[in-house]
Design a protein around this motif. Structure first.
Motif, PDB file in Angstrom:
ATOM      1  N   ARG A  52       0.844  -1.201   0.000  1.00  0.00           N
ATOM      2  CA  ARG A  52       0.000   0.000   0.000  1.00  0.00           C
ATOM      3  C   ARG A  52       0.877   1.246   0.000  1.00  0.00           C
ATOM      4  O   ARG A  52       2.004   1.238   0.461  1.00  0.00           O
ATOM      5  N   ASP A 106      -5.095   6.177  -1.899  1.00  0.00           N
ATOM      6  CA  ASP A 106      -5.599   5.224  -2.896  1.00  0.00           C
ATOM      7  C   ASP A 106      -4.814   5.362  -4.199  1.00  0.00           C
ATOM      8  O   ASP A 106      -3.874   6.153  -4.304  1.00  0.00           O
ATOM      9  N   GLU A 107      -5.227   4.601  -5.207  1.00  0.00           N
ATOM     10  CA  GLU A 107      -4.503   4.595  -6.479  1.00  0.00           C
ATOM     11  C   GLU A 107      -4.561   5.931  -7.205  1.00  0.00           C
ATOM     12  O   GLU A 107      -3.734   6.212  -8.070  1.00  0.00           O
ATOM     13  N   THR A 157      -7.125   8.164   2.158  1.00  0.00           N
ATOM     14  CA  THR A 157      -8.321   7.395   2.491  1.00  0.00           C
ATOM     15  C   THR A 157      -8.455   7.155   3.982  1.00  0.00           C
ATOM     16  O   THR A 157      -9.559   7.013   4.485  1.00  0.00           O
TER      17      THR A 157
END
Length: 140
Positions: A66, A82-83, A88
């Motif tokens: 992550r 996040d991507e 988040t």
């Protein structure tokens, strides 16, 4: 004569601004300055550029892969992203002791890269707020 007292949020902002000025204007002979110099030495070139330009740098967790963003600060300064690069979940974990900000950030970087699951076990979670997005470039 009337006295005025700053609100808690203004006091915190003022303290952060004073700390930023102190750090920016060459406190290399102080614990804060030395800790920031050490942090910069441990950052990859990409992380160093990020930190200089944006006031944060990103690391990849060693156990899960992550992505985490470490903002300039000594607590409530880590977010999972996040991507798309959006925070988040906020994470608060710090080493024991009263350490300078650079040492705290370096320990967070090493913990996430080397023992991510253990860091997540002890971290307190929080919802990232607009404050996280609005942090200035404190520590170039």
């Amino acid at each position: 004569m009337l006295g005025f007292r700053l609100s808690r949020s203004r006091e915190r902002r003022r303290a952060r601004a004073i700390r930023a000025l102190f750090i920016i204007h060459g406190a290399e002979r102080t614990p804060e300055g030395r800790s920031l110099q050490l942090l910069r030495e441990w950052l990859s070139p990409a992380q160093h550029l990020q930190f200089t330009a944006k006031g944060y740098f990103e690391v990849i967790g060693g156990d899960t892969g992550r992505k985490y963003r470490i903002y300039a600060g000594a607590s409530t300064n880590v977010c999972e992203v996040d991507e798309k690069g959006r925070p988040t979940r906020g994470l608060c974990f710090v080493p024991r002791g009263d350490l300078p900000v650079g040492d705290v950030m370096l320990s967070q970087k090493i913990a996430l890269e080397c023992c991510e699951n253990r860091a997540l076990e002890v971290a307190r979670r929080f919802a990232p707020t607009g404050f996280m997005f609005g942090r200035s470039r404190l520590l170039g």
